[in-house]
Design a protein around this motif. Structure first.
Motif, PDB file in Angstrom:
ATOM      1  N   THR A  29     -19.087 -24.265  31.816  1.00  0.00           N
ATOM      2  CA  THR A  29     -19.768 -25.149  32.634  1.00  0.00           C
ATOM      3  C   THR A  29     -20.541 -26.329  32.131  1.00  0.00           C
ATOM      4  OG1 THR A  29     -20.100 -23.336  34.522  1.00  0.00           O
ATOM      5  CG2 THR A  29     -21.768 -25.161  34.803  1.00  0.00           C
ATOM      6  N   ARG A  30     -21.155 -25.956  31.004  1.00  0.00           N
ATOM      7  CA  ARG A  30     -22.066 -27.169  30.423  1.00  0.00           C
ATOM      8  C   ARG A  30     -20.957 -28.309  29.833  1.00  0.00           C
ATOM      9  NH1 ARG A  30     -25.000 -22.449  28.400  1.00  0.00           N
ATOM     10  NH2 ARG A  30     -27.030 -22.620  29.259  1.00  0.00           N
ATOM     11  N   LEU A  31     -19.989 -27.868  29.366  1.00  0.00           N
ATOM     12  CA  LEU A  31     -18.941 -28.931  28.710  1.00  0.00           C
ATOM     13  C   LEU A  31     -18.413 -29.600  29.790  1.00  0.00           C
ATOM     14  CD1 LEU A  31     -17.765 -30.244  26.560  1.00  0.00           C
ATOM     15  CD2 LEU A  31     -15.983 -28.349  26.413  1.00  0.00           C
ATOM     16  N   LEU A  32     -17.962 -28.720  30.971  1.00  0.00           N
ATOM     17  CA  LEU A  32     -17.231 -29.430  32.004  1.00  0.00           C
ATOM     18  C   LEU A  32     -18.412 -30.650  32.768  1.00  0.00           C
ATOM     19  CD1 LEU A  32     -15.086 -29.779  33.987  1.00  0.00           C
ATOM     20  CD2 LEU A  32     -16.154 -27.664  35.390  1.00  0.00           C
ATOM     21  N   SER A  33     -19.662 -30.216  32.886  1.00  0.00           N
ATOM     22  CA  SER A  33     -20.616 -31.222  33.409  1.00  0.00           C
ATOM     23  C   SER A  33     -20.676 -32.400  32.694  1.00  0.00           C
ATOM     24  CB  SER A  33     -22.000 -30.452  33.353  1.00  0.00           C
ATOM     25  OG  SER A  33     -22.890 -31.264  33.599  1.00  0.00           O
ATOM     26  N   LYS A  34     -20.466 -32.104  31.127  1.00  0.00           N
ATOM     27  CA  LYS A  34     -20.571 -33.426  30.440  1.00  0.00           C
ATOM     28  C   LYS A  34     -19.211 -34.289  30.623  1.00  0.00           C
ATOM     29  CE  LYS A  34     -23.293 -31.729  26.808  1.00  0.00           C
ATOM     30  NZ  LYS A  34     -23.535 -31.370  25.264  1.00  0.00           N
ATOM     31  N   LEU A  35     -18.012 -33.638  30.857  1.00  0.00           N
ATOM     32  CA  LEU A  35     -16.986 -34.254  30.925  1.00  0.00           C
ATOM     33  C   LEU A  35     -16.658 -34.916  32.303  1.00  0.00           C
ATOM     34  CD1 LEU A  35     -14.313 -31.497  29.351  1.00  0.00           C
ATOM     35  CD2 LEU A  35     -15.156 -33.932  28.451  1.00  0.00           C
ATOM     36  N   LEU A  36     -17.497 -34.650  33.435  1.00  0.00           N
ATOM     37  CA  LEU A  36     -17.161 -35.063  34.601  1.00  0.00           C
ATOM     38  C   LEU A  36     -18.421 -35.954  35.212  1.00  0.00           C
ATOM     39  CD1 LEU A  36     -16.048 -31.899  37.075  1.00  0.00           C
ATOM     40  CD2 LEU A  36     -14.823 -33.743  35.852  1.00  0.00           C
ATOM     41  N   ASP A  37     -19.386 -35.935  34.160  1.00  0.00           N
ATOM     42  CA  ASP A  37     -20.584 -36.524  34.609  1.00  0.00           C
ATOM     43  C   ASP A  37     -21.190 -35.949  35.748  1.00  0.00           C
ATOM     44  OD1 ASP A  37     -23.095 -38.195  34.252  1.00  0.00           O
ATOM     45  OD2 ASP A  37     -22.086 -39.732  35.184  1.00  0.00           O
ATOM     46  N   ILE A 113     -17.687 -29.143  45.392  1.00  0.00           N
ATOM     47  CA  ILE A 113     -18.448 -27.889  44.708  1.00  0.00           C
ATOM     48  C   ILE A 113     -17.494 -27.146  43.979  1.00  0.00           C
ATOM     49  CG2 ILE A 113     -19.870 -25.765  44.788  1.00  0.00           C
ATOM     50  CD1 ILE A 113     -21.716 -26.986  47.280  1.00  0.00           C
ATOM     51  N   ALA A 114     -17.781 -26.793  42.659  1.00  0.00           N
ATOM     52  CA  ALA A 114     -16.868 -25.730  42.014  1.00  0.00           C
ATOM     53  C   ALA A 114     -18.013 -24.745  41.180  1.00  0.00           C
ATOM     54  CB  ALA A 114     -16.035 -26.667  40.926  1.00  0.00           C
ATOM     55  N   THR A 115     -17.734 -23.648  41.612  1.00  0.00           N
ATOM     56  CA  THR A 115     -18.626 -22.566  40.954  1.00  0.00           C
ATOM     57  C   THR A 115     -17.681 -21.902  40.061  1.00  0.00           C
ATOM     58  OG1 THR A 115     -17.960 -20.630  42.511  1.00  0.00           O
ATOM     59  CG2 THR A 115     -19.818 -22.156  43.158  1.00  0.00           C
ATOM     60  N   ALA A 205     -12.408 -26.136  29.707  1.00  0.00           N
ATOM     61  CA  ALA A 205     -12.929 -27.203  30.222  1.00  0.00           C
ATOM     62  C   ALA A 205     -12.379 -28.482  30.462  1.00  0.00           C
ATOM     63  CB  ALA A 205     -14.285 -27.723  29.560  1.00  0.00           C
ATOM     64  N   LYS A 206     -11.646 -28.989  29.637  1.00  0.00           N
ATOM     65  CA  LYS A 206     -10.601 -30.216  29.906  1.00  0.00           C
ATOM     66  C   LYS A 206      -9.568 -30.043  30.618  1.00  0.00           C
ATOM     67  CE  LYS A 206     -11.184 -31.514  24.861  1.00  0.00           C
ATOM     68  NZ  LYS A 206     -10.468 -31.642  23.609  1.00  0.00           N
ATOM     69  N   ARG A 207      -9.064 -28.696  30.860  1.00  0.00           N
ATOM     70  CA  ARG A 207      -8.113 -28.456  31.991  1.00  0.00           C
ATOM     71  C   ARG A 207      -8.763 -28.373  33.508  1.00  0.00           C
ATOM     72  NH1 ARG A 207      -5.633 -23.381  29.256  1.00  0.00           N
ATOM     73  NH2 ARG A 207      -3.704 -24.203  28.675  1.00  0.00           N
ATOM     74  N   LEU A 208      -9.910 -28.216  33.681  1.00  0.00           N
ATOM     75  CA  LEU A 208     -10.829 -28.085  34.686  1.00  0.00           C
ATOM     76  C   LEU A 208     -11.222 -29.788  35.162  1.00  0.00           C
ATOM     77  CD1 LEU A 208     -13.044 -24.952  34.534  1.00  0.00           C
ATOM     78  CD2 LEU A 208     -11.015 -25.515  35.981  1.00  0.00           C
ATOM     79  N   ALA A 209     -11.477 -30.250  34.059  1.00  0.00           N
ATOM     80  CA  ALA A 209     -12.059 -31.701  34.290  1.00  0.00           C
ATOM     81  C   ALA A 209     -10.774 -32.593  34.824  1.00  0.00           C
ATOM     82  CB  ALA A 209     -12.432 -32.431  32.945  1.00  0.00           C
ATOM     83  N   ALA A 210      -9.706 -32.195  34.390  1.00  0.00           N
ATOM     84  CA  ALA A 210      -8.249 -32.860  34.778  1.00  0.00           C
ATOM     85  C   ALA A 210      -7.857 -32.537  36.133  1.00  0.00           C
ATOM     86  CB  ALA A 210      -7.293 -32.866  33.928  1.00  0.00           C
ATOM     87  N   ALA A 211      -8.261 -31.345  36.757  1.00  0.00           N
ATOM     88  CA  ALA A 211      -8.089 -30.994  38.024  1.00  0.00           C
ATOM     89  C   ALA A 211      -9.020 -31.133  38.962  1.00  0.00           C
ATOM     90  CB  ALA A 211      -7.738 -29.178  37.786  1.00  0.00           C
ATOM     91  N   LEU A 212     -10.197 -31.542  38.724  1.00  0.00           N
ATOM     92  CA  LEU A 212     -11.278 -31.655  39.637  1.00  0.00           C
ATOM     93  C   LEU A 212     -11.373 -33.095  39.817  1.00  0.00           C
ATOM     94  CD1 LEU A 212     -13.647 -28.942  38.573  1.00  0.00           C
ATOM     95  CD2 LEU A 212     -12.636 -28.783  40.689  1.00  0.00           C
ATOM     96  N   PRO A 213     -11.657 -33.804  41.065  1.00  0.00           N
ATOM     97  CA  PRO A 213     -12.056 -35.143  41.335  1.00  0.00           C
ATOM     98  C   PRO A 213     -13.463 -35.553  40.548  1.00  0.00           C
ATOM     99  CG  PRO A 213     -11.414 -33.975  43.322  1.00  0.00           C
ATOM    100  CD  PRO A 213     -11.637 -32.842  42.283  1.00  0.00           C
ATOM    101  N   GLN A 215     -15.431 -37.925  40.455  1.00  0.00           N
ATOM    102  CA  GLN A 215     -16.801 -38.470  41.009  1.00  0.00           C
ATOM    103  C   GLN A 215     -17.423 -37.694  41.999  1.00  0.00           C
ATOM    104  OE1 GLN A 215     -13.431 -38.986  41.428  1.00  0.00           O
ATOM    105  NE2 GLN A 215     -13.037 -39.648  43.543  1.00  0.00           N
ATOM    106  N   GLN A 216     -16.729 -36.780  42.379  1.00  0.00           N
ATOM    107  CA  GLN A 216     -17.298 -35.978  43.736  1.00  0.00           C
ATOM    108  C   GLN A 216     -17.802 -34.400  43.471  1.00  0.00           C
ATOM    109  OE1 GLN A 216     -14.259 -36.373  46.440  1.00  0.00           O
ATOM    110  NE2 GLN A 216     -15.188 -38.442  47.307  1.00  0.00           N
ATOM    111  N   THR A 217     -17.483 -33.994  42.144  1.00  0.00           N
ATOM    112  CA  THR A 217     -17.745 -32.613  42.032  1.00  0.00           C
ATOM    113  C   THR A 217     -18.998 -32.205  41.307  1.00  0.00           C
ATOM    114  OG1 THR A 217     -15.359 -32.567  41.665  1.00  0.00           O
ATOM    115  CG2 THR A 217     -16.462 -30.649  41.044  1.00  0.00           C
ATOM    116  N   LYS A 218     -19.679 -30.965  41.701  1.00  0.00           N
ATOM    117  CA  LYS A 218     -20.600 -30.655  40.791  1.00  0.00           C
ATOM    118  C   LYS A 218     -20.245 -29.073  40.590  1.00  0.00           C
ATOM    119  CE  LYS A 218     -24.683 -29.269  43.060  1.00  0.00           C
ATOM    120  NZ  LYS A 218     -24.402 -28.039  42.894  1.00  0.00           N
ATOM    121  N   ALA A 219     -21.036 -28.450  39.453  1.00  0.00           N
ATOM    122  CA  ALA A 219     -20.659 -27.227  38.920  1.00  0.00           C
ATOM    123  C   ALA A 219     -21.869 -26.200  39.135  1.00  0.00           C
ATOM    124  CB  ALA A 219     -20.278 -27.169  37.732  1.00  0.00           C
ATOM    125  N   LEU A 220     -21.594 -25.021  39.464  1.00  0.00           N
ATOM    126  CA  LEU A 220     -22.619 -23.972  39.615  1.00  0.00           C
ATOM    127  C   LEU A 220     -22.401 -22.877  38.869  1.00  0.00           C
ATOM    128  CD1 LEU A 220     -23.108 -23.758  43.525  1.00  0.00           C
ATOM    129  CD2 LEU A 220     -24.307 -24.874  42.007  1.00  0.00           C
TER     130      LEU A 220
END
Length: 220
Positions: A29-37, A113-115, A205-213, A215-220
């Protein structure tokens, strides 16, 4: 696990197991948050004390048994202790998430939202073949899009609504923060052995970043 709870009567080794926390999920989650901003919200308490993804008062909220392990410190709790845990551990997390979503809505910002969770390769003696699962209820289009994004090359065993399903009686974040608000929301489960190393965490984290939009996603 605050010292005052004396490990809920468990041997310390149990606190390293899945029953106490979703192994690898926070690092992803922490890394994905950075990748997606994208903003991320994480719990700081073991789910053995109170599970933030279970409705208050449900059997899974403060479990007396998790998988095949009894939790002595959760047996026979009085209402005061249940309310104390809810007020200290559960409410602040969800209040902050709700306030963030309210602010985004006020600003007219689109949200998804992506949990992020993880699951054990074997549960009560039964093997789980999936590398990951994408769980959803009302957000069918979003869920299927994320599923397709993760399985784009066909190299992974990624399934919809495995190894669990979303239910209002058993889940909190997706129904309450997502579906009830009309926000597309998915719960992503990653098998824990795939998150046992830093390289595995970075890969997912990179896989998820590529699969999630992004500009519109937040992680929990």
């Amino acid at each position: 696990m605050p010292a005052e709870y004396a490990r809920l009567g468990l041997d310390s080794s149990h606190l390293q197991r899945h029953i106490a926390w979703d192994i690898g999920a926070a690092a992803v989650t922490r890394l994905l948050s950075k990748l997606l901003d994208a903003p991320a919200f994480l719990s700081s308490y073991s789910r053995l004390l109170i599970d933030l993804n279970r409705p208050l008062g449900s059997s899974g909220s403060i479990p007396v048994q998790s998988e095949d392990t009894d939790i002595p410190g959760n047996v026979g709790l009085d209402p005061a202790e249940r309310n104390r845990r809810a007020e200290i551990m559960f409410a602040p997390f969800h209040d902050r998430v709700a306030a963030h979503l309210d602010e985004r809505a006020k600003q007219g910002r689109a949200t998804r939202i992506a949990t992020i969770h993880s699951f054990t390769p074997v549960f009560l003696g039964v093997g789980r073949p999936w590398h990951a699962g994408v769980l959803y209820d009302q957000a069918i289009e979003f869920g299927q899009a994320v599923l397709a994004g993760l399985n784009i090359d066909g190299a992974l065993n990624v399934a919809a609504n495995e190894p669990y399903v979303i239910s209002r009686n058993g889940d909190y974040a997706i129904p309450v923060h997502g579906d009830d608000r009309g926000i597309p929301a998915v719960l992503i489960e990653i098998r824990q052995d795939l998150l046992a190393s830093r390289s595995g965490i970075e890969e997912w984290a990179k896989r998820l970043a590529a699969a999630l939009p992004a500009q519109q996603t937040k992680a929990l």
